[in-house]
Every structure is written in structure tokens, then in C-alpha cells.
Write an enzyme that holds these catalytic residues in place. Structure first.
Site, short mmCIF file in Angstrom:
data_model
loop_
_atom_site.label_atom_id
_atom_site.label_comp_id
_atom_site.label_asym_id
_atom_site.label_seq_id
_atom_site.Cartn_x
_atom_site.Cartn_y
_atom_site.Cartn_z
N LYS A 50 59.54 77.30 163.06
CA LYS A 50 60.67 77.60 162.17
C LYS A 50 61.19 76.32 161.54
CE LYS A 50 63.88 77.31 166.08
NZ LYS A 50 64.49 78.09 167.18
N ARG A 145 74.40 85.25 171.66
CA ARG A 145 74.12 84.75 170.32
C ARG A 145 73.44 85.84 169.51
NH1 ARG A 145 70.08 79.66 169.23
NH2 ARG A 145 68.61 81.16 170.06
N TYR A 265 80.79 49.55 154.12
CA TYR A 265 81.95 50.41 153.78
C TYR A 265 82.94 50.49 154.95
CZ TYR A 265 79.77 52.63 149.66
OH TYR A 265 79.22 52.90 148.45
N MET A 313 74.52 56.01 151.82
CA MET A 313 73.63 57.07 151.35
C MET A 313 72.17 56.63 151.31
SD MET A 313 73.78 59.39 147.90
CE MET A 313 75.43 60.00 148.20
C1 LIG Z 1 63.99 77.64 168.46
C2 LIG Z 1 63.62 78.58 169.55
C3 LIG Z 1 62.65 78.23 170.51
C4 LIG Z 1 62.08 76.83 170.62
O1 LIG Z 1 62.99 76.02 171.35
P1 LIG Z 1 62.71 74.47 171.67
O2 LIG Z 1 63.90 74.08 172.43
O3 LIG Z 1 62.60 73.80 170.35
O4 LIG Z 1 61.44 74.39 172.44
C5 LIG Z 1 62.24 79.21 171.41
N1 LIG Z 1 62.79 80.45 171.38
C6 LIG Z 1 63.76 80.81 170.50
C7 LIG Z 1 64.31 82.18 170.53
C8 LIG Z 1 64.21 79.88 169.56
O5 LIG Z 1 65.17 80.23 168.70
#
Ligand SMILES: *Cc1c(COP(=O)(O)O)cnc(C)c1O
Length: 375
Positions: A50, A145, A265, A313
Site C-alpha cells: 500500500k 479502527r 531560520y 524547504m
Molecule cells: C499496513 C498494514 C500491515 C503491514 O504492517 P507493517 O507494520 O508495515 O508490517 C498489515 N496489516 C494491515 C491490516 C495493515 O494495515
């Protein structure tokens, strides 16, 4: 690195000597997958790609992992799932964490994407769609969640009985804290609820979960950050670095040391006597978070140089007093890589490796170091 073989970039943009650049070590990502697969025992080890594979390039990484034998890919959004389907072809399993909505049912079914259903409404949609393959079900065991609530399980079983649910999943809230009591609590609850669909495959673990051991790994694991070098567990898992991020020195000088002289800055840091400063072409627009101001670091020829003053930046100032004396303009400074450990850099920025990776700016070219074509 010795295995720089067939390099390619994802864009045809010129990589200039005065610009930041990154190398994505596909070989190391594949090696991390093999290590996590070993730790997963008899479970199959999928990969989470993802968010453009945590910013590193989903298509290239999915293809390298497919070549290495991986057949299961997890995405969050529909457009990510279709990108991965295109990248890896028809034989892989592609999961969609965010599940099903009225407007993605058609594409999910036509692209053979497994939706991870997370509410009764989504279960009903899938039931109505009458797809020729089973869906996955995410049950919330403590994250609060996303996922089906425990009280809805009996109804869920009525809507999608055995056979219509191919996978039951949940997600651990505290897997990176092995001694946390939440882990055992979620494990017990997961065992109980997953048994409602006895023939379904069970999946509970992200990267940190895999490091909790074989009680947690079930049939299928879902590592993300471990593949990308951003999670380690002492005595259990030490990943190889997945990215080297460098940027060049644009300026080297000893500031005039008058009273009240400061750096950057906001004048957050005083100049020290006989200090040497180096100004680097990298900034928060590239994902070097402002919270790294006065805490982060870069490496010049293996020597650690602290960030001094605020990250701006497009520029970062380093104290290069201890860098080799032959350090010169356009020498490259490593901010992530073999020397600059990503977990340490993240802690310095009061953030997580996940955020550092996914914030990496789109103007940084990604150069892909291909795995060796072996076996
Ligand atoms: C992002 C995610 C993972 C991967 O988690 P990591 O901590 O990056 O290994 C696995 N399962 C779900 C449901 C996730 O949202």
C-alpha cells in the site's frame, strides 16, 4: 554497494549532481521477504505494498517480489489494487484492505481483487454481488479502527457462511511491544472469532507480529515495514536497508563567529567557534521532516554529521567539523542507508520509519537496483 547491476529509474528526469537522489535496493527487499518468510514458519508470507510500497515504488517492488516467489499482495485503495494486479499478472492474490463500496464492486470482481470486508454493510454488498470467489473478513479484536465488531459475528456468519469467506484477519495494536498484554488478549480473541469460519485461512501478523513467534503467524502473514528496512527486533530480525537517500553539499564554510551568531531560520542554534558547516540540497519538501531540526543527521564518508538549525524547504545545514578534511562541494551526504539507520533517523525526528518513508518527496528520483538474475 557491489551489486549495482541494471539500474533504471521510474522517470526519465535527469539526476543532477546538485539534486537529491535515492537508490531502492530491490535485492535487499527480496532478502528481507525471505527472512520474514522464515520467521513466519509454515504460514504463507504475503507483502503489503500500500501507499506506493511505503513510498518506494509499488510496481517495481511487487514485480521483484513476484519474481522471487511471492504470490500474495495487500493494498489499501482500489487504485492501488488495480496497479498491483497489472504489475503482477493474473496468478497472484491481491487484497484490498479498505473493502467494498457500491462503486468499486464491479472493478473488484472484474480484476479478481479480494476485498477485505469490514462491516455488515460490506458483507451484504458482497453477498448480493454473488462473486465467483470468496472475500476476506477483517474482525476488530482491539484496534477500534476498522473491522467487523465482535457483536456482529453471528449476523456475519448468516450473511456469508463457510465457503464465502476465504480468509479471516485481524490486526495487532501493540505488536512492536512484545511484553504488552494486549498481544495475548488479541491473540485469544482472534482464535475464538476466527473459529467461526473454520475452513477460512487465518491472518493476524504485520512485521512486528511475525517477530512475536509462531503462536501468532497462523496461515498467512502481512509484513510491510520489515520489507522496507524500517523495523527490527533485537535478536530476532535485522532487516537490510531498502533505500539509500543522498543529497549533495552545495556550500561548505566556517561561519564568522561573532557574538550571537546563529544558524538558520528562527536562529535556533548558536554558531560554535571553529565550526565548519555544510549546506545540503535536501529539505522538508523532500520528506526530511522539520522535526529533524537540530536532531537528525547525515553521514559524509561514513562520518556522522548532525543537522544544525532548522530544516528548511530545500536545504539542511550540517555541522561537518568532524567530516574528512577533503570533503568538498557536491560530495554526497547519506541521510538514509547503510550508515544512516532509518529507525534511528525516525526517532531523531520524533516519528516512525513508516512516516519517513511515505513522506519521501516525489521530486527525489528513485533509481532501482535490480536483484541479480540468479537461479
Ligand atoms: C499496513 C498494514 C500491515 C503491514 O504492517 P507493517 O507494520 O508495515 O508490517 C498489515 N496489516 C494491515 C491490516 C495493515 O494495515
Amino acid at each position: 554497494m557491489t551489486n549495482a547491476l541494471h539500474n533504471s529509474t521510474d522517470s526519465n528526469s535527469m539526476i543532477s549532481s546538485s539534486s537529491p537522489s535515492s537508490t531502492i535496493h530491490l535485492q535487499n527487499i527480496v532478502a528481507n521477504w525471505h527472512t520474514l518468510a522464515k520467521l513466519s514458519g509454515s504460514a504463507e508470507t504475503g507483502v503489503v505494498v500500500k501507499a506506493n510500497a511505503y513510498g518506494l515504488g509499488a510496481t517495481k517492488i511487487a514485480q521483484a517480489l513476484y519474481e522471487a516467489g511471492c504470490r500474495t499482495f495487500f493494498t489499501a485503495h482500489t487504485n492501488e489494487a488495480t496497479e498491483i494486479r497489472k504489475a503482477v499478472g493474473p496468478l497472484a492474490l491481491v487484497f484490498l484492505f479498505h473493502g467494498l463500496q457500491q462503486d468499486n464492486v464491479d472493478i473488484v470482481i472484474s480484476q479478481d481483487i479480494v476485498p477485505v470486508l469490514n462491516s455488515l454493510e460490506q458483507l451484504k454488498l458482497w453477498q448480493k454481488a454473488n462473486a465467483p470467489f470468496p472475500a476476506a473478513l477483517h474482525i476488530d479484536t482491539g484496534m477500534n479502527r476498522l473491522g467487523l465488531q465482535i457483536k456482529d459475528i453471528a449476523d456475519a456468519k448468516d450473511i456469508l457462511p463457510e465457503g464465502r469467506i476465504g480468509w479471516v484477519m485481524s490486526h495487532l495494536a501493540c505488536a512492536d511491544t512484545p511484553e504488552h498484554p494486549m498481544n495475548a488478549r488479541q491473540l485469544e480473541l482472534f482464535k475464538k472469532v476466527a473459529a467461526v469460519w473454520p475452513q477460512a485461512q487465518k491472518s493476524l501478523c504485520n512485521s512486528a507480529g511475525i517477530c512475536l513467534g509462531k503462536d501468532f503467524t497462523f496461515d498467512l502473514t502481512r509484513p510491510g515495514i520489515g520489507l522496507y528496512g524500517g523495523y527490527s527486533r533485537a535478536n530476532v530480525f535485522t532487516p537490510k536497508h531498502a533505500i539509500t537517500l543522498t543529497a549533495p553539499l552545495l556550500n561548505i564554510f566556517s561561519p564568522e563567529h561573532f557574538e550571537d551568531a546563529t544558524i538558520g531560520y528562527g536562529a535556533t542554534l548558536p554558531v560554535k567557534p571553529n565550526q565548519r558547516l555544510g549546506t545540503v540540497a535536501l529539505g522538508y519538501a523532500d520528506g526530511m521532516l522539520r522535526s529533524l531540526s537540530n536532531y537528525g543527521f547525515g553521514y559524509i564518508k561514513g562520518v556522522r554529521c548532525p543537522i544544525v538549525g532548522r530544516v528548511s524547504m530545500d536545504l539542511i545545514t550540517l555541522d561537518i567539523t568532524n567530516a574528512p578534511s577533503d570533503t568538498s562541494i557536491l560530495d554526497r551526504v547519506e541521510f538514509l542507508g547503510q550508515h544512516a539507520n532509518i529507525e534511528e533517523q525516525a526517532r531523531a525526528g520524533v516519528t516512525a520509519s513508516y512516516e519517513l518513508l511515505t513522506c519521501l518527496g516525489t521530486r527525489i528520483p528513485r533509481v532501482y537496483e535490480q536483484p541479480e538474475q540468479s537461479s
